[in-house]
Design an enzyme around this catalytic site. Structure first.
Site, PDB file in Angstrom:
ATOM      1  CG  ASN A  13     -48.519  25.645 -15.313  1.00  0.00           C
ATOM      2  OD1 ASN A  13     -47.725  26.538 -15.339  1.00  0.00           O
ATOM      3  ND2 ASN A  13     -49.752  25.613 -16.544  1.00  0.00           N
ATOM      4  CG  HIS A  66     -50.926  18.343 -16.781  1.00  0.00           C
ATOM      5  ND1 HIS A  66     -51.906  18.647 -15.698  1.00  0.00           N
ATOM      6  CD2 HIS A  66     -50.911  20.010 -17.754  1.00  0.00           C
ATOM      7  CE1 HIS A  66     -52.152  19.876 -15.502  1.00  0.00           C
ATOM      8  NE2 HIS A  66     -51.795  20.623 -16.554  1.00  0.00           N
ATOM      9  CB  ILE A  99     -59.279  22.162 -25.398  1.00  0.00           C
ATOM     10  CG1 ILE A  99     -60.018  22.327 -26.203  1.00  0.00           C
ATOM     11  CG2 ILE A  99     -58.819  22.795 -23.785  1.00  0.00           C
ATOM     12  CD1 ILE A  99     -61.336  21.072 -25.336  1.00  0.00           C
ATOM     13  CD  GLN A 114     -51.306  21.588 -10.822  1.00  0.00           C
ATOM     14  OE1 GLN A 114     -51.001  21.631 -10.010  1.00  0.00           O
ATOM     15  NE2 GLN A 114     -52.059  19.781 -10.947  1.00  0.00           N
ATOM     16  CG  HIS A 127     -48.755  23.020 -19.831  1.00  0.00           C
ATOM     17  ND1 HIS A 127     -49.951  23.162 -20.973  1.00  0.00           N
ATOM     18  CD2 HIS A 127     -49.496  22.491 -19.115  1.00  0.00           C
ATOM     19  CE1 HIS A 127     -50.447  23.271 -19.913  1.00  0.00           C
ATOM     20  NE2 HIS A 127     -50.003  22.800 -18.270  1.00  0.00           N
TER      21      HIS A 127
HETATM   22  P1  DGP Z   1     -53.187  23.673 -16.196  1.00  0.00           P
HETATM   23  O1  DGP Z   1     -53.074  25.292 -16.071  1.00  0.00           O
HETATM   24  O2  DGP Z   1     -51.248  23.093 -15.999  1.00  0.00           O
HETATM   25  O3  DGP Z   1     -53.764  22.848 -15.417  1.00  0.00           O
HETATM   26  O4  DGP Z   1     -52.978  23.646 -17.814  1.00  0.00           O
HETATM   27  C1  DGP Z   1     -54.099  22.531 -18.085  1.00  0.00           C
HETATM   28  C2  DGP Z   1     -54.502  22.522 -19.420  1.00  0.00           C
HETATM   29  O5  DGP Z   1     -55.851  21.820 -19.974  1.00  0.00           O
HETATM   30  C3  DGP Z   1     -54.997  23.611 -19.915  1.00  0.00           C
HETATM   31  O6  DGP Z   1     -53.895  24.284 -20.818  1.00  0.00           O
HETATM   32  C4  DGP Z   1     -56.148  23.468 -20.995  1.00  0.00           C
HETATM   33  C5  DGP Z   1     -55.589  21.896 -20.808  1.00  0.00           C
HETATM   34  N1  DGP Z   1     -57.371  21.029 -20.899  1.00  0.00           N
HETATM   35  C6  DGP Z   1     -58.159  20.957 -19.934  1.00  0.00           C
HETATM   36  N2  DGP Z   1     -59.287  20.609 -20.274  1.00  0.00           N
HETATM   37  C7  DGP Z   1     -58.704  20.107 -21.625  1.00  0.00           C
HETATM   38  C8  DGP Z   1     -59.207  19.028 -22.519  1.00  0.00           C
HETATM   39  O7  DGP Z   1     -60.925  19.153 -21.985  1.00  0.00           O
HETATM   40  N3  DGP Z   1     -58.554  18.326 -23.672  1.00  0.00           N
HETATM   41  C9  DGP Z   1     -58.060  19.170 -23.986  1.00  0.00           C
HETATM   42  N4  DGP Z   1     -57.043  18.615 -24.835  1.00  0.00           N
HETATM   43  N5  DGP Z   1     -57.094  19.985 -23.060  1.00  0.00           N
HETATM   44  C10 DGP Z   1     -57.779  20.277 -21.798  1.00  0.00           C
END
Ligand code: DGP
Length: 114
Positions: free
Chosen positions: A87, A100, A31, A94, A102
């Site tokens: 992360n 997850h 997102i 994180q 990336h």
């Molecule tokens: P991290 O910092 O590695 O936990 O990254 C989590 C990622 O998840 C961050 O880059 C933004 C993404 N993210 C958070 N909420 C949502 C969502 O509702 N939809 C999508 N597509 N991505 C999300």
């Protein structure tokens, strides 16, 4: 473990821009993209972070890694390359406690990362 936003995406309860899925993983666009291509790959089997990997079975972990590679291929990133980031914990920022990967691509990366 508390339900996360990724549990809800996996359950189809909230929408996501899904770019790849198979029996083991789902992959959808971040997102808040940090590169022209920025996709998150999430295994259907829950783990809090990659730090939980030693307690998981090899098949689940292998399918997760294969899912990451297959997602990158589906995105057309194989020729130019891409970066995969996990992360893990507070120092790595994180924010979602569901493991997850990336996948970042579509531009030249720098090193070291910030
Ligand atoms: P991290 O910092 O590695 O936990 O990254 C989590 C990622 O998840 C961050 O880059 C933004 C993404 N993210 C958070 N909420 C949502 C969502 O509702 N939809 C999508 N597509 N991505 C999300």
């Amino acid at each position: 473990m508390e339900e996360t936003i990724f549990d809800k995406i996996l359950a189809g309860e909230i929408p996501a821009d899904i770019v790849y899925e198979d029996e083991a993983v789902i992959a959808f666009r971040d997102i808040n993209p940090q590169a022209p291509t920025h996709v998150l790959v999430v295994p259907r089997t829950r783990m809090r972070s990659i730090a939980d990997a030693p307690g998981k079975d090899i098949k689940t972990l292998g399918q997760f890694v294969q899912g990451i590679a297959r997602t990158a291929t589906a995105l057309g990133l194989d020729d130019r390359g891409y970066r995969v980031v996990f992360n893990t914990g507070p120092d790595a920022l994180q924010t979602v406690e569901y493991v997850h990967a990336h996948i970042l691509g579509g531009r030249k990366m720098s090193w070291p990362p910030g």
